[in-house]
Write an enzyme that holds these catalytic residues in place. Structure first.
Site, PDB file in Angstrom:
ATOM      1  N   THR A  24       0.844  -1.192   0.000  1.00 21.64           N
ATOM      2  CA  THR A  24       0.000   0.000   0.000  1.00 21.64           C
ATOM      3  C   THR A  24       0.884   1.249   0.000  1.00 21.64           C
ATOM      4  O   THR A  24       0.783   2.102  -0.880  1.00 21.64           O
ATOM      5  CB  THR A  24      -0.912  -0.015   1.250  1.00 21.64           C
ATOM      6  N   GLU A  45       9.471  -6.102  -4.493  1.00 24.76           N
ATOM      7  CA  GLU A  45       8.284  -6.740  -3.909  1.00 24.76           C
ATOM      8  C   GLU A  45       8.475  -8.263  -3.913  1.00 24.76           C
ATOM      9  O   GLU A  45       8.827  -8.849  -4.935  1.00 24.76           O
ATOM     10  CB  GLU A  45       7.032  -6.338  -4.719  1.00 24.76           C
ATOM     11  N   HIS A 543      -5.607  -4.556  11.395  1.00 20.58           N
ATOM     12  CA  HIS A 543      -5.054  -3.195  11.418  1.00 20.58           C
ATOM     13  C   HIS A 543      -3.759  -3.168  12.209  1.00 20.58           C
ATOM     14  O   HIS A 543      -3.531  -2.255  13.006  1.00 20.58           O
ATOM     15  CB  HIS A 543      -6.076  -2.225  12.022  1.00 20.58           C
TER      16      HIS A 543
HETATM   17  C1  LIG Z   1      -7.797  -9.029   5.271  1.00 21.40           C
HETATM   18  C2  LIG Z   1      -7.618  -7.552   5.471  1.00 21.40           C
HETATM   19  C3  LIG Z   1      -8.718  -6.720   5.407  1.00 21.40           C
HETATM   20  C4  LIG Z   1      -8.559  -5.349   5.599  1.00 21.40           C
HETATM   21  N1  LIG Z   1      -9.633  -4.532   5.396  1.00 21.40           N
HETATM   22  C5  LIG Z   1      -9.455  -3.186   5.421  1.00 21.40           C
HETATM   23  C6  LIG Z   1     -10.525  -2.325   5.045  1.00 21.40           C
HETATM   24  O1  LIG Z   1     -11.613  -2.762   4.648  1.00 21.40           O
HETATM   25  N2  LIG Z   1     -10.316  -0.994   5.119  1.00 21.40           N
HETATM   26  C7  LIG Z   1      -9.126  -0.464   5.553  1.00 21.40           C
HETATM   27  O2  LIG Z   1      -9.023   0.756   5.650  1.00 21.40           O
HETATM   28  N3  LIG Z   1      -8.092  -1.264   5.881  1.00 21.40           N
HETATM   29  C8  LIG Z   1      -8.221  -2.607   5.792  1.00 21.40           C
HETATM   30  N4  LIG Z   1      -7.174  -3.436   6.067  1.00 21.40           N
HETATM   31  C9  LIG Z   1      -5.905  -2.830   6.513  1.00 21.40           C
HETATM   32  C10 LIG Z   1      -5.077  -2.205   5.407  1.00 21.40           C
HETATM   33  O3  LIG Z   1      -5.293  -2.838   4.175  1.00 21.40           O
HETATM   34  C11 LIG Z   1      -3.598  -2.295   5.808  1.00 21.40           C
HETATM   35  O4  LIG Z   1      -3.418  -1.692   7.062  1.00 21.40           O
HETATM   36  C12 LIG Z   1      -2.676  -1.604   4.813  1.00 21.40           C
HETATM   37  O5  LIG Z   1      -2.946  -2.053   3.512  1.00 21.40           O
HETATM   38  C13 LIG Z   1      -1.224  -1.879   5.193  1.00 21.40           C
HETATM   39  O6  LIG Z   1      -0.358  -1.204   4.312  1.00 21.40           O
HETATM   40  P1  LIG Z   1       1.218  -1.298   4.456  1.00 21.40           P
HETATM   41  O7  LIG Z   1       1.791  -0.492   3.376  1.00 21.40           O
HETATM   42  O8  LIG Z   1       1.580  -0.991   5.865  1.00 21.40           O
HETATM   43  O9  LIG Z   1       1.566  -2.847   4.257  1.00 21.40           O
HETATM   44  P2  LIG Z   1       1.226  -3.798   3.019  1.00 21.40           P
HETATM   45  O10 LIG Z   1       0.225  -3.183   2.128  1.00 21.40           O
HETATM   46  O11 LIG Z   1       0.888  -5.124   3.608  1.00 21.40           O
HETATM   47  O12 LIG Z   1       2.578  -3.882   2.198  1.00 21.40           O
HETATM   48  C14 LIG Z   1       3.717  -4.609   2.567  1.00 21.40           C
HETATM   49  C15 LIG Z   1       4.366  -5.148   1.300  1.00 21.40           C
HETATM   50  O13 LIG Z   1       5.684  -5.563   1.586  1.00 21.40           O
HETATM   51  C16 LIG Z   1       5.949  -6.801   0.933  1.00 21.40           C
HETATM   52  N5  LIG Z   1       7.029  -7.462   1.670  1.00 21.40           N
HETATM   53  C17 LIG Z   1       7.009  -7.924   2.944  1.00 21.40           C
HETATM   54  N6  LIG Z   1       8.196  -8.451   3.275  1.00 21.40           N
HETATM   55  C18 LIG Z   1       8.997  -8.317   2.192  1.00 21.40           C
HETATM   56  C19 LIG Z   1      10.362  -8.677   1.918  1.00 21.40           C
HETATM   57  N7  LIG Z   1      11.131  -9.265   2.842  1.00 21.40           N
HETATM   58  N8  LIG Z   1      10.855  -8.401   0.687  1.00 21.40           N
HETATM   59  C20 LIG Z   1      10.101  -7.789  -0.256  1.00 21.40           C
HETATM   60  N9  LIG Z   1       8.809  -7.431  -0.047  1.00 21.40           N
HETATM   61  C21 LIG Z   1       8.272  -7.687   1.166  1.00 21.40           C
HETATM   62  C22 LIG Z   1       4.614  -7.514   1.020  1.00 21.40           C
HETATM   63  O14 LIG Z   1       4.516  -8.575   0.120  1.00 21.40           O
HETATM   64  C23 LIG Z   1       3.645  -6.368   0.746  1.00 21.40           C
HETATM   65  O15 LIG Z   1       3.424  -6.199  -0.617  1.00 21.40           O
HETATM   66  C24 LIG Z   1      -7.279  -4.809   5.893  1.00 21.40           C
HETATM   67  C25 LIG Z   1      -6.171  -5.643   5.929  1.00 21.40           C
HETATM   68  C26 LIG Z   1      -6.319  -7.004   5.705  1.00 21.40           C
HETATM   69  C27 LIG Z   1      -5.097  -7.876   5.729  1.00 21.40           C
END
Ligand SMILES: Cc1cc2nc3c(=O)[nH]c(=O)nc-3n(C[C@H](O)[C@H](O)[C@H](O)COP(=O)(O)OP(=O)(O)OC[C@H]3O[C@@H](n4cnc5c(N)ncnc54)[C@H](O)[C@@H]3O)c2cc1C
Length: 616
Positions: A24, A45, A543
């Site tokens: 995200t 990724e 979350h």
């Molecule tokens: C099932 C579910 C339902 C949800 N529903 C909602 C909702 O309806 N509304 C809402 O507001 N929020 C919702 N959320 C929460 C929200 O989607 C997340 O909080 C947000 O997307 C997290 O973003 P991020 O960038 O922190 O992590 P992420 O989007 O998880 O990104 C992390 C990325 O890093 C990559 N990665 C990890 N380790 C490595 C590595 N060692 N090497 C290379 N790449 C790596 C992963 O593959 C991933 O692509 C939900 C979450 C989930 C899981």
């Protein structure tokens, strides 16, 4: 397996910025940083690019990706002692777009106070006013239709044109029906209908959330399709590498302060290195950014020593401070004729709906029919009186600034202590759910609706740490739900309030089979039974946040206000890990806007460094 300091074929030897995790936040950064033609960015990724996959794009098919290795990291918690030792599942997107590619698409805005609390815990430059422009920048919110406004009691939104002009396409949809109306009528009868748009950060009462669904195509609108459009991907200064697991950050430790110089990557078993001229930015999410820090030698010296990892920066706060919203799911059997998503158990129904969606994008598979409400502290009597709130908090220790900040939110009658969700299907809770789909597949023969109770500002703090020096081994996640007993006290009171929502005389209750089944078969009106409902039916809202918290280092911080990792140069964390306090509501809006703001901070810092270098 040794790593070689030679770039992989197709990669240059070095980039200015290396973003670890194309989720995200990572996709936002990749887009914004490459707006500047002078910088070269590498986005790494671990998962694949699934931006054309119908299981990802079709909103109603989301359950189809959970637990599958090619989409979902599928983490499990350690058994939770406050939840009858159940294991809690944590889906996490493992593909370009990360968790925005498999979330529920609810687009909810945080309360102002829950973001202002970030300033109160030592981050004066982070408050709601500072984040507001970015809450507007990431999305374009379509105008709700007249019928949606009518059914969902949207009296406050007089927009005639879309709100914001950001990449993520957000809409309300058309398929709201009697159950949504029942929800809003019930809250209105309790004098808890929101009169304000949640975008202002001051909504209280029931309101209709939007969804990250593109109104034109009725497909999931998520970071990889919206921020990495074909035009962005065509930029010469952006390189995207999928199926690339980042093992660790590399440092130059010869100077006074360690400097991040690049990363070690694993592509199909070939381990190599790539250099960063300016910065490495971790956007691997709240479970994996701290994991990568520890694997790289940034963390508690005891944990690192246990895994024979040399210490680069000692900071015991890495992986601590983990937060999550606890959610209690109570399902209620509906009356004959009340719509329920449980009908999808019938393959013929699913096929008919798929045919509709395929033909012209019509029908329920292209939209979300969840409705929500924010309420202050409530219990079986309704909103708890000031005296009752005082009593509940009396004699407890709030000397810790974060606890004091959370208390101030929870005890404020104008703030949403709870979020309630009307979910259109039954929810199944297993002791050891194999994956997220376990909760969603209708195993009970009757049709249900689920009322979910979420504690918006929990006091408990968990942790996530490596259990091995193997970068591919999952970290140990212990959310420690309700370890602070105040969370259990609050959640149970929130569960008591559900009896008002489903009471026979309420508009919602009239749609339920009042002599039918409940999951669990318990009524939460007395406090002890409400606590048992929490123990049996609480899971994660997904979350997870706070595991690389932004706050002063001496108060448990991992990053400073510019999201730079303490004790190292050229290293930042930009994702949900940096939240010092969990915001109210569903957090994707905050993840997107934090990433948007972080991109501006990174750009500013580059200009500052350049000026310093050329002495302007
Ligand atoms: C099932 C579910 C339902 C949800 N529903 C909602 C909702 O309806 N509304 C809402 O507001 N929020 C919702 N959320 C929460 C929200 O989607 C997340 O909080 C947000 O997307 C997290 O973003 P991020 O960038 O922190 O992590 P992420 O989007 O998880 O990104 C992390 C990325 O890093 C990559 N990665 C990890 N380790 C490595 C590595 N060692 N090497 C290379 N790449 C790596 C992963 O593959 C991933 O692509 C939900 C979450 C989930 C899981």
């Amino acid at each position: 397996m040794g790593s070689v300091a030679v770039p992989l074929a197709g990669l240059e030897e070095s980039y200015d910025y290396i973003i670890v995790g194309g989720g995200t936040a990572g996709c936002v950064l990749a887009n914004r940083l490459t707006e500047d033609k002078d910088v070269r960015v590498l986005l790494l990724e671990a998962g694949d690019d699934r931006t054309t996959d119908p299981l990802v794009l079709t909103p109603g098919l989301v359950a189809g990706v959970y637990g599958k290795d090619e989409y979902d990291w599928n983490f499990q918690s350690v058994p939770q002692s406050t939840l009858n030792n159940r294991i809690i599942n944590q889906a996490r997107g493992k593909m370009l777009g990360g968790s925005s590619a498999l979330n529920f698409m609810m687009l909810v805005y945080p309360s102002k106070a829950s973001i202002d609390a970030w300033a109160a815990v030592g981050n004066p430059s982070w408050n709601f006013e500072a984040l507001k422009p970015y809450l507007k920048k990431f999305a374009t919110v379509d105008v709700p239709s007249a019928s949606t406004k009518d059914i969902c009691a949207i009296t406050y939104n007089n927009d005639t044109v879309a709100y914001g002009d950001g990449p993520v396409q957000v809409s309300f949809g058309e398929g709201y029906g009697v159950t949504n109306k029942g929800w809003f009528d019930t809250f209105e009868s309790l004098d808890l209908l929101s009169k304000r748009d949640a975008r202002d950060g001051q909504a209280l009462g029931a309101f209709q959330n939007a969804s990250s669904i593109d109104p034109a195509t009725k497909t999931r609108s998520f970071s990889a399709v919206t921020y990495l459009t074909p035009e962005v991907r065509a930029r010469e200064n952006l390189k995207i590498l999928t199926n690339t697991h980042v093992n660790k950050v590399l440092f130059d430790t010869t100077g006074p302060e360690p400097v991040a110089t690049g990363v070690e990557i694993n592509v199909n078993g070939i381990v190599s290195q790539v250099s960063a001229n300016l910065e490495v930015i971790l956007s691997a999410g709240a479970l994996q950014s701290p994991q990568i820090l520890e694997l790289s030698g940034v963390g508690s010296k005891e944990i690192l020593a246990h895994h024979n990892i040399p210490v680069v920066v000692e900071n015991p706060a890495v992986g601590e401070g983990m937060q999550d919203h606890p959610i209690v799911c109570q399902s209620f059997e509906v009356k004959e004729g009340t719509p329920s998503g449980d009908v999808l158990r019938d393959p013929a129904v699913l096929k008919a709906l798929l045919d509709m969606y395929t033909a012209d994008r019509s029908g329920p598979l292209g939209q979300l029919t969840i409705s929500v409400a924010y309420t202050p502290l409530v219990n079986k009597t309704g909103v708890i009186s000031d005296e009752g709130v005082k009593e509940l908090f009396a004699g407890r220790d709030f000397s810790n600034p974060a606890r004091a900040a959370i208390r101030d939110i929870v005890t404020n009658p104008n703030e949403p202590t709870f979020q309630y969700i009307l979910f259109p299907t039954q929810v199944h809770i297993a002791d050891k759910p194999g994956n997220m789909a376990t909760h969603l597949i209708p195993v009970e023969p009757e049709n249900f609706l689920t009322v979910m109770t979420i504690l918006n500002s929990p006091f408990s703090r968990g942790s996530v740490h490596i259990q091995s020096s193997d970068p591919k081994a999952a970290p140990v996640w212990d959310p420690k739900y309700n370890h602070d007993d105040l969370d259990m006290e609050l959640l149970a009171r929130g569960v008591q309030f559900v009896e008002h929502l489903v009471a026979p005389e309420s508009a919602l209750g009239k749609l339920l089979n009042q002599t039918g089944r409940r999951l669990p078969q318990l009524k939460g009106d007395d406090l002890e039974t409400a606590k048992e409902i929490v123990r049996q039916r609480q899971i994660s809202v997904f979350h997870v946040s706070g595991s690389c918290s932004m706050r002063p280092r001496e108060q448990g911080g991992v990053v400073n206000e510019r999201l730079q990792v303490y004790g190292a140069k050229g290293l930042r964390v930009v994702d949900a890990s940096i939240f010092p306090i969990e915001p109210a509501g569903n957090i994707q809006s905050v993840v997107y806007s934090v990433a948007e703001r972080a991109a501006d901070l990174i750009k500013e810092d580059r200009i500052k460094e350049y000026r310093k270098a050329v002495k302007v």
